[in-house]
Scaffold this motif. Structure first.
Motif, PDB file in Angstrom:
ATOM      1  N   ARG A  21       0.832  -1.208   0.000  1.00 43.68           N
ATOM      2  CA  ARG A  21       0.000   0.000   0.000  1.00 43.68           C
ATOM      3  C   ARG A  21       0.865   1.255   0.000  1.00 43.68           C
ATOM      4  NH1 ARG A  21      -3.115  -3.112   3.676  1.00 43.68           N
ATOM      5  NH2 ARG A  21      -2.223  -2.017   5.471  1.00 43.68           N
ATOM      6  N   GLU A  22       1.984   1.198   0.725  1.00 47.90           N
ATOM      7  CA  GLU A  22       2.887   2.344   0.758  1.00 47.90           C
ATOM      8  C   GLU A  22       3.454   2.612  -0.630  1.00 47.90           C
ATOM      9  OE1 GLU A  22       5.071   5.442   2.755  1.00 47.90           O
ATOM     10  OE2 GLU A  22       3.300   4.260   3.251  1.00 47.90           O
ATOM     11  N   ILE A  23       3.832   1.560  -1.330  1.00 49.28           N
ATOM     12  CA  ILE A  23       4.385   1.718  -2.676  1.00 49.28           C
ATOM     13  C   ILE A  23       3.345   2.329  -3.607  1.00 49.28           C
ATOM     14  CG2 ILE A  23       5.164   0.423  -4.711  1.00 49.28           C
ATOM     15  CD1 ILE A  23       6.614  -1.466  -2.756  1.00 49.28           C
ATOM     16  N   GLN A  24       2.108   1.863  -3.516  1.00 51.72           N
ATOM     17  CA  GLN A  24       1.054   2.409  -4.377  1.00 51.72           C
ATOM     18  C   GLN A  24       0.807   3.882  -4.060  1.00 51.72           C
ATOM     19  OE1 GLN A  24       0.204   0.510  -6.888  1.00 51.72           O
ATOM     20  NE2 GLN A  24       1.421  -1.114  -5.918  1.00 51.72           N
ATOM     21  N   SER A  25       0.854   4.247  -2.781  1.00 47.45           N
ATOM     22  CA  SER A  25       0.658   5.647  -2.394  1.00 47.45           C
ATOM     23  C   SER A  25       1.791   6.517  -2.913  1.00 47.45           C
ATOM     24  CB  SER A  25       0.568   5.763  -0.867  1.00 47.45           C
ATOM     25  OG  SER A  25      -0.550   5.069  -0.374  1.00 47.45           O
ATOM     26  N   VAL A  26       3.020   6.006  -2.842  1.00 51.54           N
ATOM     27  CA  VAL A  26       4.167   6.769  -3.342  1.00 51.54           C
ATOM     28  C   VAL A  26       4.061   6.950  -4.848  1.00 51.54           C
ATOM     29  CG1 VAL A  26       6.673   6.702  -3.698  1.00 51.54           C
ATOM     30  CG2 VAL A  26       5.713   6.195  -1.440  1.00 51.54           C
ATOM     31  N   LYS A  27       3.602   5.932  -5.557  1.00 50.05           N
ATOM     32  CA  LYS A  27       3.407   6.073  -7.011  1.00 50.05           C
ATOM     33  C   LYS A  27       2.467   7.229  -7.319  1.00 50.05           C
ATOM     34  CE  LYS A  27       3.993   1.263  -8.547  1.00 50.05           C
ATOM     35  NZ  LYS A  27       3.298   0.076  -9.120  1.00 50.05           N
ATOM     36  N   GLU A  28       1.365   7.264  -6.606  1.00 47.71           N
ATOM     37  CA  GLU A  28       0.380   8.314  -6.838  1.00 47.71           C
ATOM     38  C   GLU A  28       0.955   9.689  -6.508  1.00 47.71           C
ATOM     39  OE1 GLU A  28      -4.122   9.568  -5.322  1.00 47.71           O
ATOM     40  OE2 GLU A  28      -3.334   7.562  -4.919  1.00 47.71           O
ATOM     41  N   GLU A  29       1.660   9.791  -5.378  1.00 44.22           N
ATOM     42  CA  GLU A  29       2.238  11.065  -4.983  1.00 44.22           C
ATOM     43  C   GLU A  29       3.324  11.504  -5.954  1.00 44.22           C
ATOM     44  OE1 GLU A  29       3.331  14.538  -2.965  1.00 44.22           O
ATOM     45  OE2 GLU A  29       1.487  13.346  -3.030  1.00 44.22           O
ATOM     46  N   LEU A  30       4.121  10.566  -6.441  1.00 45.02           N
ATOM     47  CA  LEU A  30       5.179  10.897  -7.398  1.00 45.02           C
ATOM     48  C   LEU A  30       4.578  11.460  -8.679  1.00 45.02           C
ATOM     49  CD1 LEU A  30       8.247  10.828  -7.868  1.00 45.02           C
ATOM     50  CD2 LEU A  30       7.956   8.532  -8.822  1.00 45.02           C
ATOM     51  N   ASN A  31       3.459  10.899  -9.083  1.00 47.32           N
ATOM     52  CA  ASN A  31       2.779  11.414 -10.284  1.00 47.32           C
ATOM     53  C   ASN A  31       2.299  12.844 -10.062  1.00 47.32           C
ATOM     54  OD1 ASN A  31       3.159   9.121 -11.835  1.00 47.32           O
ATOM     55  ND2 ASN A  31       1.255   8.149 -11.123  1.00 47.32           N
ATOM     56  N   TRP A  32       1.799  13.127  -8.840  1.00 52.68           N
ATOM     57  CA  TRP A  32       1.370  14.490  -8.540  1.00 52.68           C
ATOM     58  C   TRP A  32       2.542  15.458  -8.616  1.00 52.68           C
ATOM     59  CZ3 TRP A  32      -3.121  16.892  -8.222  1.00 52.68           C
ATOM     60  CH2 TRP A  32      -4.277  16.153  -8.015  1.00 52.68           C
ATOM     61  N   GLN A  33       3.654  15.073  -8.022  1.00 53.76           N
ATOM     62  CA  GLN A  33       4.817  15.956  -8.029  1.00 53.76           C
ATOM     63  C   GLN A  33       5.297  16.220  -9.451  1.00 53.76           C
ATOM     64  OE1 GLN A  33       7.977  14.922  -5.351  1.00 53.76           O
ATOM     65  NE2 GLN A  33       6.603  14.443  -3.651  1.00 53.76           N
ATOM     66  N   ARG A  34       5.396  15.168 -10.233  1.00 55.84           N
ATOM     67  CA  ARG A  34       5.880  15.323 -11.604  1.00 55.84           C
ATOM     68  C   ARG A  34       4.906  16.151 -12.434  1.00 55.84           C
ATOM     69  NH1 ARG A  34       6.875   9.351 -13.419  1.00 55.84           N
ATOM     70  NH2 ARG A  34       7.304  10.380 -15.398  1.00 55.84           N
ATOM     71  N   ARG A  35       3.629  15.999 -12.141  1.00 55.39           N
ATOM     72  CA  ARG A  35       2.615  16.775 -12.871  1.00 55.39           C
ATOM     73  C   ARG A  35       2.768  18.268 -12.581  1.00 55.39           C
ATOM     74  NH1 ARG A  35      -3.796  16.127 -11.553  1.00 55.39           N
ATOM     75  NH2 ARG A  35      -4.557  17.981 -12.646  1.00 55.39           N
TER      76      ARG A  35
END
Length: 703
Positions: free
Chosen positions: A339-353
């Protein structure tokens, strides 16, 4: 980003043992920069901090012997994993300060868990200070542990034969209280980390230890450390504030620094460092851990023998696992990692966006899948010592709703209004008693409570009408009671069957109230009762204000629910005064149908105040079969002499309100015939008899 093959397998896992082996440190020393002198000084400061932070972190185990190790081995493990998660192209694009923040975050993120003897004394022994008050509030939340401590102290002082055992028990319980205190502070506040960063500056006699040129990054480093225990978006949101959405980046000497990126790396690496090196058996046996949760925590780490990250799958291996509960705990923890990995994926996408094309510089190698690979230990005959089946009791919300709120328990769906009124009355009583205690003792450790304003009263309002925006009918129950904090919302309100009134926090406050001469006896139990509201409504909106509202733990919140299995949607609160407002949006085929005269007539019949009380029975049955709802009729049947007034009225028609209080049954339902009383009084010698506002001779007995 996925697809990178990086293998960690048992003893073959490449772990860093020194800073000179670090790719991040190498990049720090050779990264392009406008100020080579500042870069050189930064590298020297990083080396100094790494060496000394390890020494400090080694002391964590002295205060928290029941927790897995947070020493130098763990810190280098974290740095090793951070580097393996970084693609080469991302590593080469990092600026000197970004490299430094990654390294320093690995070695300072747990500093908040270190408390020296002098720090402990400041909290436990220096009375009257804010620190001591914080410690006392913490201990008050553990009444059972404190009772046990006092019990063992009496045994130690009165039974010499058991003195040794009692001292050991006392030490363990007091250590547990301190460990929980440290753990919570470490997870929630940046001050403990800032404290140690400042001490490092003092030890180094270098006030620019956390500077890159003229850029002071000490507070940012502390925020990165705290962020690994917060929700994944916390660091970005904290850095952005009210500025532009890309403000989680800063400029240092003309170089862009993504302060949020190291936070993602350190939280991933910290949770992924899941192996036996963090729980050596020698320490486990030495400290004689007694707490069942702590034993489970240590054994799940001890069972892990290695892990591998190949292509798109992260696998944790455990050989010779000795008990199914250890295997279950490993499965659960691997799910946490996933779950932590999935949350980091989502957050990383926000940052890159938010960073647009610049965001392509920031990539992390993340697996698509996380799995355990566990083999049970073998007995002397070579057979597994257990067979693992992951079976457990589960609650199906729909089935629970049908079972507990069907014909047997909640035959009338409208009875949820009774549940809401009970909760509202309890909240009013709690606020009333807190105010009374504070009036007698302003320093009493009850929950913070706002004083009543001049135009405010302790009461419940029940209103209903049609929402002009949606044309939906609703019923609203509002009270000026104690309100709910986010902790109460998350720990009790949202948990089926869990009640705040059975919590240690409530027990602590109940004891304080008793000490000041007040007894509180709640009649409601938020949980299953509140879930019954979904029998009447398909959407519920809540506004709650806990008093002494701020932007932290006592913030006001608005909550929205769309069905019993839906998410709780929290948003900043809009209720301006302490209390709670709950709005039920009726689902089909329920419809509002209030008639004041009819409700009074039915209530008189219900309580045998009318000679014709049997006649409306058929009328009432037809009314309820047609799913029509009259709040006054429903609630009036169950709340007779409330401790606080309940006002009923159709929205925007307050002039037609009805007040249900301890006079309602005497003044409205069964009024005294004044002319009959006057005539009889004259017959017994009273020439005049004045009866102004008659009431029944009944004290406020409750509900």
């Amino acid at each position: 980003m996925t697809g990178k093959a990086a293998t960690y397998s048992g003893s073959f896992m490449k772990k860093l043992s020194g800073l000179d082996e670090s790719k991040l440190f190498d990049q720090l020393n050779k990264a392009e920069t406008n100020d080579a002198t500042a870069r050189h000084q930064l590298a020297g400061n990083v080396r100094w901090v790494v060496d000394h932070a390890q020494i400090i972190s080694d002391q964590i185990v002295h205060r928290l012997p029941q927790y897995t190790l947070h020493n130098g081995t763990h810190l280098f493990n974290v740095l090793s994993i951070m580097e393996e998660l970084l693609p080469e192209e991302t590593l080469r694009a990092l600026t000197p300060l970004e490299c430094a923040l990654c390294i320093l975050a690995a070695f300072t993120h747990d500093l908040g868990m270190v408390m020296l003897d002098e720090d402990v004394k400041k909290y436990q022994e220096t009375t009257g200070t804010p620190e001591n008050q914080e410690w006392r509030r913490h201990c008050d939340a553990y009444p059972e542990e404190q009772r046990q401590i006092e019990r063992w102290k009496k045994i130690r002082d009165s039974e010499p034969v058991r003195a040794s055992e009692a001292s050991r028990r006392i030490s363990y319980l007091e250590g547990h209280l301190l460990a929980e205190f440290i753990r919570k502070r470490h997870a929630d506040k940046i001050d403990p980390i800032l404290h140690w960063l400042t001490r490092l500056e003092e030890e180094a006699k270098n006030q620019t230890l956390f500077h890159y040129g003229h850029f002071d990054f000490k507070r940012y480093l502390a925020q990165i450390g705290v962020s690994h225990g917060q929700r994944v978006s916390w660091l970005r949101e904290t850095l952005v504030g009210s500025d532009k959405p890309d403000r989680f980046c800063r400029l240092a000497g003309g170089e862009r620094v993504n302060v949020a990126f190291p936070g993602l790396l350190v939280r991933l690496a910290d949770i992924m460092d899941f192996d036996a090196s963090r729980a050596p058996g020698i320490l486990y046996k030495h400290f004689g851990i007694e707490n069942a949760v702590s034993i489970l925590e240590w054994n799940k780490h001890m069972a892990i023998t290695g892990w591998s990250f190949d292509d798109d799958t992260l696998t944790y291996e455990a050989d010779a696992c000795e008990h199914p509960i250890y295997e279950k705990s490993i499965h659960d923890f691997v799910n946490v990692i996933d779950r932590e990995i999935q949350s980091v994926k989502e957050e990383l996408n926000w940052q890159r966006r938010f960073l647009s094309s610049k965001g392509d510089h920031y990539q992390i190698c993340l697996p698509e899948f996380v799995q355990p690979q566990i083999r049970a230990a073998l007995d002397d005959q070579g057979h597994p010592v257990y067979i693992f089946h992951d079976l457990q009791f589960e609650l199906d919300q729909h089935e629970i709703q049908q079972l507990l709120m069907g014909e047997s328990l909640y035959a009338d769906p409208a009875l949820c209004l009774r549940e809401l009124l009970q909760n509202a009355l309890d909240a009013l009583q709690m606020r009333d008693l807190r105010l009374k205690v504070l009036a007698k003792d302003p320093d009493a450790r009850v929950e913070p409570t706002d004083a009543l304003r001049s135009d405010e009263a302790l009461q419940v309002r029940v209103t209903w009408g049609q929402d002009s925006a949606t044309d939906r009918e609703y019923i609203r129950v509002s009270d000026s009671g104690c309100g709910m904090t986010r902790e109460v919302l998350e720990r009790y309100f949202t948990k089926l069957g869990k009640s705040y009134y059975r919590s240690s926090e409530y027990e602590r406050e109940q004891q304080i109230l008793r000490e000041h001469g007040f007894i509180v006896s709640p009649i409601s139990q938020f949980g299953i009762g509140f879930l019954s509201c979904f029998m009447l409504a398909d959407e519920i909106r809540i506004r709650t204000h806990p008093g002494q509202a701020n932007h932290g733990v006592r913030a006001a919140y608005d909550v929205r629910l769309s069905g019993s299995g839906s998410l709780f949607w929290l948003s900043p609160g809009t209720l301006e005064r302490q209390g709670t407002e709950i709005t039920l949006y009726l689902k089909q085929p329920f419809q509002l149908d209030h008639d004041h005269e009819r409700a009074i007539r039915w209530l008189k019949g219900h309580f045998d105040y009318s000679a014709q009380h049997g006649e409306p029975e058929e009328e009432r049955q037809i009314f309820e079969q047609q799913k029509r709802i009259d709040p006054l009729w429903i609630i009036g049947r169950y709340v007779i002499w409330p401790l606080f007034p309940i006002l009923f009225h159709l929205e925007n028609h307050a002039d037609q309100s009805v007040c249900l209080d301890d006079r309602f049954h005497g003044d409205v339902l069964a009024p005294i015939a004044i002319e009959v009383v006057t005539k009889k009084s004259s017959g017994v010698g009273f020439s005049r008899f004045s009866l102004g506002s008659p009431t029944l001779g009944i004290s406020r007995l409750g509900r």
